[in-house]
Design a protein around this motif. Structure first.
Motif, short mmCIF file in Angstrom:
data_model
loop_
_atom_site.label_atom_id
_atom_site.label_comp_id
_atom_site.label_asym_id
_atom_site.label_seq_id
_atom_site.Cartn_x
_atom_site.Cartn_y
_atom_site.Cartn_z
N GLY A 1 0.75 -1.40 -0.02
CA GLY A 1 0.09 -0.09 0.02
C GLY A 1 0.75 1.24 0.09
O GLY A 1 0.55 2.40 -0.71
N GLU A 2 2.02 1.33 0.70
CA GLU A 2 2.86 2.43 0.69
C GLU A 2 3.72 2.38 -0.58
O GLU A 2 3.86 3.72 -0.93
CB GLU A 2 3.95 2.26 1.86
CG GLU A 2 3.23 2.37 3.43
CD GLU A 2 2.47 3.91 3.39
OE1 GLU A 2 3.08 4.77 3.29
OE2 GLU A 2 1.24 3.85 3.43
N THR A 3 3.83 1.39 -1.21
CA THR A 3 4.38 1.48 -2.64
C THR A 3 3.58 2.19 -3.47
O THR A 3 3.72 3.03 -4.29
CB THR A 3 4.63 0.16 -3.14
OG1 THR A 3 5.58 -0.61 -2.15
CG2 THR A 3 5.46 0.11 -4.63
N VAL B 1 1.52 6.68 -6.76
CA VAL B 1 0.70 7.32 -7.44
C VAL B 1 0.14 8.48 -7.00
O VAL B 1 0.13 9.67 -7.45
CB VAL B 1 -0.70 6.36 -7.21
CG1 VAL B 1 -2.00 7.16 -7.87
CG2 VAL B 1 -0.22 5.02 -8.24
N ASN B 2 0.11 8.60 -5.55
CA ASN B 2 -0.10 9.97 -4.83
C ASN B 2 0.77 11.06 -4.88
O ASN B 2 0.68 11.98 -5.03
CB ASN B 2 -0.97 9.73 -3.70
CG ASN B 2 -2.12 8.61 -3.70
OD1 ASN B 2 -2.74 8.96 -4.72
ND2 ASN B 2 -2.51 7.92 -2.82
N LEU B 3 2.06 10.35 -4.36
CA LEU B 3 2.97 11.28 -3.99
C LEU B 3 4.24 11.46 -5.37
O LEU B 3 5.05 12.14 -5.32
CB LEU B 3 3.96 10.81 -2.97
CG LEU B 3 3.34 10.64 -1.46
CD1 LEU B 3 4.34 9.77 -0.73
CD2 LEU B 3 2.75 12.03 -1.12
N GLN B 4 3.75 10.74 -6.30
CA GLN B 4 4.55 10.83 -7.75
C GLN B 4 6.10 10.57 -7.43
O GLN B 4 6.85 11.40 -8.09
CB GLN B 4 4.03 12.30 -8.19
CG GLN B 4 2.69 12.36 -8.62
CD GLN B 4 2.19 11.70 -9.62
OE1 GLN B 4 2.96 11.47 -10.97
NE2 GLN B 4 1.22 10.86 -9.52
N ASN B 5 6.64 9.79 -6.96
CA ASN B 5 7.96 9.52 -6.65
C ASN B 5 8.35 7.93 -6.85
O ASN B 5 8.16 7.16 -5.93
CB ASN B 5 8.31 9.74 -5.13
CG ASN B 5 9.85 9.96 -4.85
OD1 ASN B 5 10.47 8.84 -5.54
ND2 ASN B 5 10.37 10.71 -4.12
N ALA B 6 8.53 7.77 -8.25
CA ALA B 6 8.61 6.42 -8.54
C ALA B 6 10.07 5.81 -7.78
O ALA B 6 10.17 4.44 -7.64
CB ALA B 6 9.03 6.34 -10.31
N ALA B 7 10.98 6.57 -7.37
CA ALA B 7 12.22 5.90 -7.11
C ALA B 7 12.08 5.43 -5.55
O ALA B 7 12.48 4.29 -5.16
CB ALA B 7 13.40 7.26 -6.76
N VAL B 8 11.45 6.20 -4.66
CA VAL B 8 11.04 5.51 -3.32
C VAL B 8 10.04 4.46 -3.29
O VAL B 8 10.08 3.60 -2.77
CB VAL B 8 10.42 6.59 -2.41
CG1 VAL B 8 10.12 6.08 -1.01
CG2 VAL B 8 11.31 8.01 -2.03
N ALA B 9 9.25 4.58 -4.40
CA ALA B 9 8.31 3.36 -4.44
C ALA B 9 9.04 1.94 -5.05
O ALA B 9 8.84 0.93 -4.70
CB ALA B 9 7.13 3.74 -5.66
#
Length: 299
Positions: free
Chosen positions: A249-251, A256-264
């Motif tokens: 869920g955090e991924t 999607v919501n925070l628009q940060n593919a690197a941390v995802a």
């Protein structure tokens, strides 16, 4: 003499290399590399790269996020609770079906119904039960035991865990059940009958005959179910939103919501790492021992 020479030459000739089997699996290897290998490499690069340079900032942001520790704890706790419960229930259901009760076919199809539901649909079904005005609280009020319980309140971590566990057990136990039923079908009934003749109790037959006989099925079911439990998302999302965070869920939140593919990507690698470690532990623990007798002893 000529015949002997020809025979020796034939025996000494090198055997041709068999390349046909390798050529046959090349399309599958290419497909697997493109479908899994390339995205995995891109995910690893994204997790350790920022503006084209190597960095650990993405991992620092992930660890600094207050939701990460909660998501990791909730994911591990959910897995530790759900998988053993599902395994025990599935073994009991499979053994009951093996005893061939009346309407055994009907039992099988009824127990397998949750397999036809998606995670989100199952979450919505149980949301109607655990919501403040859901069926469970209505039943509690009807019994005169109070106005109900806030199962899904943001400050009721135990209630949210209970709701997610119940929903996930109901939804996914059938998967383990189907795998174990298939394994039990491959075990000859003579083994159990022989154990009964020698006076083995029901528990002894289960522990020393049935479970070792279906060890491959148990291994597959445990590995698959544990990996899927680590990746639970839609059920918890439908029931609790982000009040009960999980790693997958955090991924989703970061991508999607925070628009940060690197941390995802970093979070996805954490999920991958946990899944690999658990799979290796299962494979080493449940690996069958070779009991084949040694050759050369008989004369």
């Amino acid at each position: 003499m000529t015949t002997a020479t020809t025979t020796a030459t034939t025996v000494a000739a090198p055997r041709p290399r068999v390349t046909t089997p390798w050529l046959l699996i090349v399309p599958s290897l290419v497909f697997m590399l493109l479908l899994f290998g390339w995205p995995l490499v891109q995910g690893i690069l994204a997790a350790f790269r920022s503006e084209g340079a190597f960095t650990l900032d993405n991992w620092a942001r992930m660890f600094a996020d207050p939701y990460f520790s909660r998501a990791l704890r909730n994911t591990l706790l959910l897995t530790v609770i759900v998988v053993p419960v599902q395994l025990v229930l599935a073994v009991g259901m499979a053994l009951l079906l093996q005893s061939r009760p009346r309407f055994a076919g009907t039992h099988f199809y009824l127990w397998a119904i949750p397999l036809a539901l998606s995670e989100l649909a199952a979450g919505l079904v149980w949301l109607a039960i655990f919501s403040p005005r859901g069926y469970l609280n209505s039943f509690i009020s009807w019994l005169g035991l109070g106005d109900g319980i806030g199962w899904l309140d943001y400050d009721n971590a135990t209630g949210m865990l209970f709701a997610v566990v119940i929903a996930e057990v109901w939804r996914a136990t059938s998967l383990v059940f189907v795998i174990l039923v298939a394994g039990l079908q491959m075990v000859p009934r003579d083994y159990d009958e022989a154990a009964q003749v020698f006076g083995a109790s029901a528990w002894q037959r289960l522990w020393h005959v049935t479970l070792p006989s279906i060890r491959p099925s148990l291994q597959v079911a445990l590995v698959l179910r544990t990996i899927l439990a680590i990746q639970v998302f839609a059920v918890a999302q439908a029931l609790t939103g982000r009040n009960f965070p999980l790693l997958v869920g955090e991924t989703y939140q970061w991508y999607v919501n925070l628009q940060n593919a690197a941390v995802a990507s970093a979070l996805a690698l954490v999920v991958l790492g946990i899944s690999l470690v658990v799979s290796i532990v299962y494979l080493r623990t449940l690996r069958g021992q070779d009991h084949t007798p040694e050759r050369g002893g008989a004369r």
